[in-house]
Design an enzyme around this catalytic site. Sequence first.
Site, short mmCIF file in Angstrom:
data_model
loop_
_atom_site.label_atom_id
_atom_site.label_comp_id
_atom_site.label_asym_id
_atom_site.label_seq_id
_atom_site.Cartn_x
_atom_site.Cartn_y
_atom_site.Cartn_z
N HIS A 161 0.84 -1.22 0.00
CA HIS A 161 0.00 0.00 0.00
C HIS A 161 0.87 1.27 0.00
CE1 HIS A 161 -3.33 -2.69 1.43
NE2 HIS A 161 -2.32 -3.25 2.07
N SER A 282 15.51 22.02 -15.18
CA SER A 282 14.38 22.91 -15.39
C SER A 282 14.91 24.25 -15.88
CB SER A 282 13.62 23.09 -14.07
OG SER A 282 12.90 24.31 -14.09
N LYS A 288 16.50 21.82 -9.91
CA LYS A 288 15.77 20.63 -10.36
C LYS A 288 16.62 19.66 -11.18
CE LYS A 288 11.80 19.90 -10.49
NZ LYS A 288 10.39 20.23 -10.48
N GLU A 295 9.66 9.05 -16.55
CA GLU A 295 8.30 9.54 -16.80
C GLU A 295 7.85 9.20 -18.21
OE1 GLU A 295 7.80 13.75 -15.01
OE2 GLU A 295 9.93 13.36 -15.09
#
Length: 463
Positions: A161, A282, A288, A295
Amino acid sequence: MSDKTSNQMWGGRFAAGPDAIMEAINASIGFDKRLAAQDIAGSRAHAAMLAATGIVDSSDAEAIREGLLTVLSEIEAGDFAFSTALEDIHMNVEARLKETIGEPAGRLHTARSRNDQVATDFRLWVRDQCDAAEGGILALMKALLGQAEAGADWVMPGFTHLQTAQPVTWGHHMMAYVEMFSRDLSRMRDARKRMNESPLGAAALAGTGFPIDRQMTAEALGFDRPMANSLDAVSDRDFALEFLAAASICAMHLSRFAEELVIWSSAQFRFVTLSDRFSTGSSIMPQKKNPDAAELIRAKIGRIFGANVALLMVMKGLPLAYSKDMQEDKEQVFDAADNLMLALAAMEGMVKDMTANVANLEAAAASGFSTATDLADWLVRETGLPFRDAHHVTGALVAMAEKKGCDLSDLSLEEMQSVNGTISEGIFDVLGVHNSVASRTSYGGTAPARVREQVARWKEILG
Ligand code: ARG
């Protein structure tokens, strides 16, 4: 003679050429040119068979076979003018063959139809993709194995979970994916085995009256045997569906792992650092470092699932045998195959390059009362308490630690004994995460010793 604008392949029956819209909806050359090498291999095998069986004169067949090589080299050199009016790769190649060698080209299509031709070409293409997928999966498995070997005893939290469950080893987690990808590998191999039968010689749908030798063409193209039923041969695309199904399951595994890498590389987790080579920055936030490859793997996988469903939809309403709907099989499979190979390669690169942050993994493994099950097991083992009661006692100890804002191992013996008087000093031995994982020695368990056995087993298998 027919109108010169009508199709040179079936112009005899037609007075006029197609409307521009008809040409646009009908043509597949924009994408099926990817089948050029397979088409020419199929035609060369067919021509050799036509000569061997005496259906076509051997000097004509030789001219055809030579001419096809010339056409192939033109295509490979980017020297070929593909024509939409010629609809597909089969007619583009044949028309060019005619220009190249003249009259004998007209004999190539004896005892053959584009229906068995395209089924053959596409099977050959998908078969190559099974091999390519096999290579990509094996490379990824080796990268995972490298990580597992390095971190057979690094401790990390295991989740259910996405809540801390029990400590596991990094190697164990990596080897879980080795197992998953090994099944993907065997699915690809199974699919390949089943698809490796030749449709060539099924002709349009009913076979042919010419004395062809289907065994010979099957062998020449590396197929195990000719397909036994000509209707089936030209009208099923289950081989492409099996590839897509195997690709989809593999893609699902890739996507789950990609999701884990996204989570693990976040500032909140810091379980792994992805390499610069597989990250992006970024344009506005200088701090970043984004896990874009992970992704994009996660996202691209949707196209593979989509292709699988799309082809099922194309096929599900078609009466036997060939229908033009089936021309819609290729783009989906091309796109799915391209994206699967890319996703496998990107994942392999990320896995090879990534660095596990061992101290963070261990700290996280120790938080969240991850050794509560070890405590309960200790009570069962050492005090003879039934597991259900031990679970209850442990729950009370977790509640106590939670209230105090400390870990289980920070509770004093007296505090523990206030919950259950039989608890003794030995309990502290099982509260450490290293002891916890080392104790899980059951077959398939997370103990470093077990993980090392699995790593050794897979290294032997993968060579
Ligand atoms: N381009 C067609 C396809 O991809 C080739 C087969 C055409 N057959 C036919 N009977 N029109 O399916």
